[in-house]
Motif scaffolding. Structure first.
Motif, PDB file in Angstrom:
ATOM      1  N   PRO A   1       0.807  -1.229   0.000  1.00  0.00           N
ATOM      2  CA  PRO A   1       0.000   0.000   0.000  1.00  0.00           C
ATOM      3  C   PRO A   1       0.838   1.277   0.000  1.00  0.00           C
ATOM      4  N   GLU A   2       2.018   1.232   0.614  1.00  0.00           N
ATOM      5  CA  GLU A   2       2.861   2.433   0.705  1.00  0.00           C
ATOM      6  C   GLU A   2       3.953   2.469  -0.372  1.00  0.00           C
ATOM      7  N   ALA A   3       3.856   1.645  -1.397  1.00  0.00           N
ATOM      8  CA  ALA A   3       4.883   1.566  -2.435  1.00  0.00           C
ATOM      9  C   ALA A   3       5.137   2.928  -3.079  1.00  0.00           C
ATOM     10  N   SER A   4       6.361   3.099  -3.564  1.00  0.00           N
ATOM     11  CA  SER A   4       6.734   4.337  -4.245  1.00  0.00           C
ATOM     12  C   SER A   4       7.225   4.030  -5.653  1.00  0.00           C
ATOM     13  N   SER A   5       7.159   5.051  -6.503  1.00  0.00           N
ATOM     14  CA  SER A   5       7.568   4.945  -7.896  1.00  0.00           C
ATOM     15  C   SER A   5       8.428   6.152  -8.240  1.00  0.00           C
ATOM     16  N   HIS A   6       9.501   5.906  -9.021  1.00  0.00           N
ATOM     17  CA  HIS A   6      10.449   6.972  -9.333  1.00  0.00           C
ATOM     18  C   HIS A   6      10.824   6.943 -10.810  1.00  0.00           C
ATOM     19  N   GLU A   7      10.543   8.039 -11.487  1.00  0.00           N
ATOM     20  CA  GLU A   7      10.975   8.227 -12.869  1.00  0.00           C
ATOM     21  C   GLU A   7      12.361   8.867 -12.844  1.00  0.00           C
TER      22      GLU A   7
ATOM     23  N   GLY B   1       6.232  15.220 -11.629  1.00  0.00           N
ATOM     24  CA  GLY B   1       5.421  14.204 -10.979  1.00  0.00           C
ATOM     25  C   GLY B   1       6.071  12.839 -10.984  1.00  0.00           C
ATOM     26  N   GLY B   2       7.385  12.797 -11.139  1.00  0.00           N
ATOM     27  CA  GLY B   2       8.092  11.542 -11.312  1.00  0.00           C
ATOM     28  C   GLY B   2       8.284  10.714 -10.062  1.00  0.00           C
ATOM     29  N   ASP B   3       8.124  11.320  -8.899  1.00  0.00           N
ATOM     30  CA  ASP B   3       8.268  10.595  -7.630  1.00  0.00           C
ATOM     31  C   ASP B   3       6.939  10.625  -6.894  1.00  0.00           C
ATOM     32  N   ILE B   4       6.331   9.454  -6.733  1.00  0.00           N
ATOM     33  CA  ILE B   4       5.044   9.375  -6.048  1.00  0.00           C
ATOM     34  C   ILE B   4       5.036   8.195  -5.091  1.00  0.00           C
ATOM     35  N   SER B   5       4.148   8.251  -4.121  1.00  0.00           N
ATOM     36  CA  SER B   5       4.002   7.167  -3.150  1.00  0.00           C
ATOM     37  C   SER B   5       2.529   6.874  -2.936  1.00  0.00           C
ATOM     38  N   GLY B   6       2.236   5.624  -2.638  1.00  0.00           N
ATOM     39  CA  GLY B   6       0.872   5.190  -2.367  1.00  0.00           C
ATOM     40  C   GLY B   6       0.308   4.414  -3.538  1.00  0.00           C
ATOM     41  N   LEU B   7      -0.240   3.266  -3.239  1.00  0.00           N
ATOM     42  CA  LEU B   7      -0.729   2.360  -4.275  1.00  0.00           C
ATOM     43  C   LEU B   7      -1.770   3.006  -5.186  1.00  0.00           C
ATOM     44  N   ASP B   8      -2.705   3.769  -4.620  1.00  0.00           N
ATOM     45  CA  ASP B   8      -3.725   4.421  -5.455  1.00  0.00           C
ATOM     46  C   ASP B   8      -3.103   5.373  -6.463  1.00  0.00           C
ATOM     47  N   LYS B   9      -2.059   6.099  -6.048  1.00  0.00           N
ATOM     48  CA  LYS B   9      -1.384   7.035  -6.955  1.00  0.00           C
ATOM     49  C   LYS B   9      -0.607   6.291  -8.039  1.00  0.00           C
ATOM     50  N   LEU B  10       0.000   5.167  -7.679  1.00  0.00           N
ATOM     51  CA  LEU B  10       0.725   4.376  -8.676  1.00  0.00           C
ATOM     52  C   LEU B  10      -0.229   3.826  -9.728  1.00  0.00           C
ATOM     53  N   ILE B  11      -1.379   3.342  -9.289  1.00  0.00           N
ATOM     54  CA  ILE B  11      -2.373   2.817 -10.233  1.00  0.00           C
ATOM     55  C   ILE B  11      -2.901   3.933 -11.127  1.00  0.00           C
ATOM     56  N   ALA B  12      -3.208   5.086 -10.559  1.00  0.00           N
ATOM     57  CA  ALA B  12      -3.717   6.210 -11.353  1.00  0.00           C
ATOM     58  C   ALA B  12      -2.685   6.652 -12.388  1.00  0.00           C
ATOM     59  N   LYS B  13      -1.429   6.712 -12.002  1.00  0.00           N
ATOM     60  CA  LYS B  13      -0.354   7.094 -12.935  1.00  0.00           C
ATOM     61  C   LYS B  13      -0.266   6.090 -14.078  1.00  0.00           C
ATOM     62  N   SER B  14      -0.303   4.817 -13.766  1.00  0.00           N
ATOM     63  CA  SER B  14      -0.213   3.776 -14.775  1.00  0.00           C
ATOM     64  C   SER B  14      -1.404   3.817 -15.731  1.00  0.00           C
ATOM     65  N   GLU B  15      -2.591   3.988 -15.178  1.00  0.00           N
ATOM     66  CA  GLU B  15      -3.789   4.028 -16.030  1.00  0.00           C
ATOM     67  C   GLU B  15      -3.804   5.267 -16.912  1.00  0.00           C
ATOM     68  N   ALA B  16      -3.338   6.410 -16.397  1.00  0.00           N
ATOM     69  CA  ALA B  16      -3.261   7.630 -17.207  1.00  0.00           C
ATOM     70  C   ALA B  16      -2.272   7.441 -18.353  1.00  0.00           C
ATOM     71  N   TYR B  17      -1.155   6.787 -18.078  1.00  0.00           N
ATOM     72  CA  TYR B  17      -0.168   6.491 -19.125  1.00  0.00           C
ATOM     73  C   TYR B  17      -0.805   5.614 -20.205  1.00  0.00           C
TER      74      TYR B  17
ATOM     75  N   VAL C   1       7.901  -2.706  -2.807  1.00  0.00           N
ATOM     76  CA  VAL C   1       7.786  -1.447  -2.052  1.00  0.00           C
ATOM     77  C   VAL C   1       8.350  -0.258  -2.825  1.00  0.00           C
ATOM     78  N   ASP C   2       9.082  -0.520  -3.911  1.00  0.00           N
ATOM     79  CA  ASP C   2       9.702   0.570  -4.655  1.00  0.00           C
ATOM     80  C   ASP C   2       9.940   0.125  -6.086  1.00  0.00           C
ATOM     81  N   GLU C   3       9.657   1.022  -7.030  1.00  0.00           N
ATOM     82  CA  GLU C   3       9.985   0.785  -8.431  1.00  0.00           C
ATOM     83  C   GLU C   3      10.707   2.009  -8.963  1.00  0.00           C
ATOM     84  N   ARG C   4      11.737   1.753  -9.777  1.00  0.00           N
ATOM     85  CA  ARG C   4      12.528   2.832 -10.364  1.00  0.00           C
ATOM     86  C   ARG C   4      12.727   2.530 -11.840  1.00  0.00           C
ATOM     87  N   PHE C   5      12.514   3.569 -12.666  1.00  0.00           N
ATOM     88  CA  PHE C   5      12.622   3.418 -14.107  1.00  0.00           C
ATOM     89  C   PHE C   5      13.822   4.211 -14.605  1.00  0.00           C
ATOM     90  N   VAL C   6      14.679   3.548 -15.396  1.00  0.00           N
ATOM     91  CA  VAL C   6      15.884   4.169 -15.929  1.00  0.00           C
ATOM     92  C   VAL C   6      15.798   4.119 -17.449  1.00  0.00           C
TER      93      VAL C   6
END
Length: 119
Positions: free
Chosen positions: A29-35, A41-57, A110-115
């Motif tokens: 639930p507290e996972a973070s994502s980093h572009e 908006g490349g650094d976000i935290s929270g599962l709902d925000k990660l899902i919203a970012k992915s769906e918007a993409y 708990v964390d994803e990073r994209f390079v």
């Protein structure tokens, strides 16, 4: 699930183009994502925000194909290479390539990073 199973399941779901299911099933639930640094908006935290970012993409383009490598697992991390061939809403077609690094703790990502190359 152990990290090898989590990595394999993530690859399976992404290859099926079901990233929302991957987030719901595999991420904490507290996972973070980093572009890459500097991406708005490349650094976000929270599962709902990660899902919203992915769906918007996903909504912003038509996907022609996705390529995902088999995972490389080491300790609490795993990585995969991803390539995607898409047509954007403006009609431009592009191929994007990135390395995706994931950290797992207590059976969840708990964390994803994209390079990827910028520009």
């Amino acid at each position: 699930m152990d990290i090898t199973q989590i990595a394999g399941r993530l690859v399976q779901l992404v290859r099926q183009q079901d990233s929302t299911a991957a987030y719901r099933e595999l991420f904490a639930p507290e996972a973070s994502s980093h572009e890459m640094p500097g991406v708005p908006g490349g650094d976000i935290s929270g599962l709902d925000k990660l899902i919203a970012k992915s769906e918007a993409y996903d909504e912003g383009m038509t996907v022609h194909s996705i390529t995902v490598t088999d995972p490389l697992v080491y300790q609490q991390y795993f990585c995969v290479g991803m390539g995607i061939d898409v047509t954007r809403k403006d009609g431009s077609r592009t191929q994007e390539h990135e390395m995706c690094v994931y950290q797992v703790r207590d059976g969840k990502i708990v964390d994803e990073r994209f390079v990827y190359a910028m520009g």
